[in-house]
Scaffold this active site. Structure first.
Site, PDB file in Angstrom:
ATOM      1  N   LYS A 186       0.786  -1.203   0.068  1.00  0.00           N
ATOM      2  CA  LYS A 186       0.024  -0.008   0.063  1.00  0.00           C
ATOM      3  C   LYS A 186       1.021   1.257  -0.047  1.00  0.00           C
ATOM      4  O   LYS A 186       1.590   1.198   0.942  1.00  0.00           O
ATOM      5  CB  LYS A 186      -0.847  -0.091   1.265  1.00  0.00           C
ATOM      6  CG  LYS A 186      -1.756   1.315   1.392  1.00  0.00           C
ATOM      7  CD  LYS A 186      -2.676   0.933   2.610  1.00  0.00           C
ATOM      8  CE  LYS A 186      -3.405   2.415   2.751  1.00  0.00           C
ATOM      9  NZ  LYS A 186      -4.414   2.149   3.908  1.00  0.00           N
ATOM     10  N   LYS A 239      -2.315  -1.809  -3.669  1.00  0.00           N
ATOM     11  CA  LYS A 239      -3.142  -0.452  -3.628  1.00  0.00           C
ATOM     12  C   LYS A 239      -2.218   1.024  -3.678  1.00  0.00           C
ATOM     13  O   LYS A 239      -1.397   0.919  -3.200  1.00  0.00           O
ATOM     14  CB  LYS A 239      -3.981  -0.486  -2.243  1.00  0.00           C
ATOM     15  CG  LYS A 239      -4.721   0.692  -2.021  1.00  0.00           C
ATOM     16  CD  LYS A 239      -5.252   0.761  -0.764  1.00  0.00           C
ATOM     17  CE  LYS A 239      -5.960   2.006  -0.569  1.00  0.00           C
ATOM     18  NZ  LYS A 239      -6.296   2.121   0.833  1.00  0.00           N
TER      19      LYS A 239
HETATM   20  C1  PBG Z   1      -7.346   3.529   5.921  1.00  0.00           C
HETATM   21  C2  PBG Z   1      -7.561   3.355   4.289  1.00  0.00           C
HETATM   22  C3  PBG Z   1      -7.475   4.063   3.344  1.00  0.00           C
HETATM   23  C4  PBG Z   1      -8.034   3.798   2.277  1.00  0.00           C
HETATM   24  C5  PBG Z   1      -8.369   2.507   2.444  1.00  0.00           C
HETATM   25  N1  PBG Z   1      -8.220   2.058   3.719  1.00  0.00           N
HETATM   26  C6  PBG Z   1      -6.921   5.724   3.486  1.00  0.00           C
HETATM   27  C7  PBG Z   1      -5.395   5.930   3.850  1.00  0.00           C
HETATM   28  O1  PBG Z   1      -4.680   4.992   3.950  1.00  0.00           O
HETATM   29  O2  PBG Z   1      -5.154   7.005   3.742  1.00  0.00           O
HETATM   30  C8  PBG Z   1      -7.913   4.536   1.005  1.00  0.00           C
HETATM   31  C9  PBG Z   1      -9.165   3.834   0.015  1.00  0.00           C
HETATM   32  C10 PBG Z   1      -9.565   4.866  -1.143  1.00  0.00           C
HETATM   33  O3  PBG Z   1      -8.871   5.781  -1.365  1.00  0.00           O
HETATM   34  O4  PBG Z   1     -10.447   4.461  -1.781  1.00  0.00           O
HETATM   35  N2  PBG Z   1      -5.961   3.117   6.333  1.00  0.00           N
END
Ligand code: PBG
Length: 314
Positions: A186, A239
């Site tokens: 991520k 992601k």
């Molecule tokens: C929480 C989380 C996030 C997303 C999914 N889980 C935000 C982040 O990490 O800042 C983003 C999902 C999206 O942008 O659709 N940790």
């Protein structure tokens, strides 16, 4: 080469096919509201209330979508994110209601950022995001989500060794069958912008760069994914999706694991906004984006477009 590009034949030779069975619908549930409210930064998306969540889930099931992933907006936040593991927390209640009403696969996003007053994915001391101190809390959240009936927990906080902590907490509590979908690679991405409004998970100070991955790095993604597999991840995720198709392909080829991709809020809203201006054909652009994600190796795609895809194809 053009002989096979005629209508009809083109479909026969298509190498990649999108199916509603590949898709996972993200759903936001807000404890403070009693009817759905639209999310301005994500046209077409709503925050559901606990009153409406079962009906929403039934609609998703009727469309043939196999799974949803839940994000919670709690009534109160604190330093420790304690409503993330409360027995009657917003996610725990929502999971129970969805499981009573449907046979959907219920995936729960497992993170602290929507529940902490500072908005970070770990506990903090000063401006430092603590790793090891956060792990037992993640284990507690996992157990409370499993107890509510979650089929899969999806840790998204990018703490080192989060998968190991969650797997051992689940096993110790007797939830050996609950699977882990790890947000393994991520990235610290600008494409999460619209989500932060949707989930009210903006942060009070700093950024997420000390725990989420740096966009230039690919080899590091393989190390992240390997670590999560070694610790017991059942499904690994990359992601965002479209800016990281190279990573998706590398991960799929290297590990052959069930691999998920998350077409994130910014990827969705960018297409929606351009289509509102008449600059892009919405469905054409969405289908092309999703096809590219599947072609790059995703077995499943988390996408805000899942319901519309299903409605069009069904
Ligand atoms: C929480 C989380 C996030 C997303 C999914 N889980 C935000 C982040 O990490 O800042 C983003 C999902 C999206 O942008 O659709 N940790």
């Amino acid at each position: 080469m053009r002989r096979l590009r005629r209508a009809g034949i083109r479909e026969l030779v298509a190498e990649t096919r999108l199916s509603v069975k590949d898709m996972i619908m993200p759903v936001f549930v807000d404890e403070r509201i009693d009817k759905p409210i639209p999310i301005a930064s994500m046209p077409g998306q709503m925050r559901q209330s606990l009153n409406t969540i079962a009906e929403e889930a039934e609609g998703i099931e009727e469309l043939g979508i196999p799974a949803l992933i839940l994000f919670g907006l709690p009534a109160k936040k604190d330093e420790m994110g304690s409503s993330a593991y409360a027995r009657d927390g917003v996610i725990q209640k929502a999971v129970r209601r969805i499981k009573e009403a449907t046979d959907l696969v219920v995936i729960t996003d497992l993170c602290l950022c929507e529940y902490t007053s500072h908005g970070h994915c770990g506990l903090v001391r000063g401006e430092e995001i603590l790793n090891d101190e956060t792990l037992p809390i993640l284990g507690r959240i996992a157990v409370s989500q499993a107890e509510a009936g979650a089929d899969i927990v999806a840790p998204s906080g990018m703490m080192d060794h989060m998968v190991e902590a969650i797997r051992s907490s689940l096993d110790d509590a007797g939830y050996r069958d609950v699977a882990i979908m790890s947000y393994a690679a991520k990235y610290a991405s600008a494409f999460y912008g619209p989500f932060r409004e949707a989930a009210e998970s903006g942060f009070a100070f700093g950024d997420r760069k000390s725990y989420q991955m740096d966009p230039p790095n690919a080899n590091e993604a393989l190390r992240e994914v390997k670590l999560d597999i070694d610790e017991g991840a059942d499904i690994v995720m990359v992601k965002p999706a479209m800016p990281y198709l190279d990573i998706l392909r590398m991960v799929k080829d290297r590990f052959g694991m069930p691999t998920a991709a998350y077409q994130v809020s910014g990827e969705y809203s960018m297409i929606m906004a351009a289509s509102e201006r008449g600059w892009l054909d919405k469905d054409g652009a969405m289908l092309e984006a999703l096809t590219s994600i599947k072609r790059a190796g995703a077995d499943m795609i988390i996408t805000y477009y899942a319901k519309e895809f299903a409605a069009r194809s069904g």
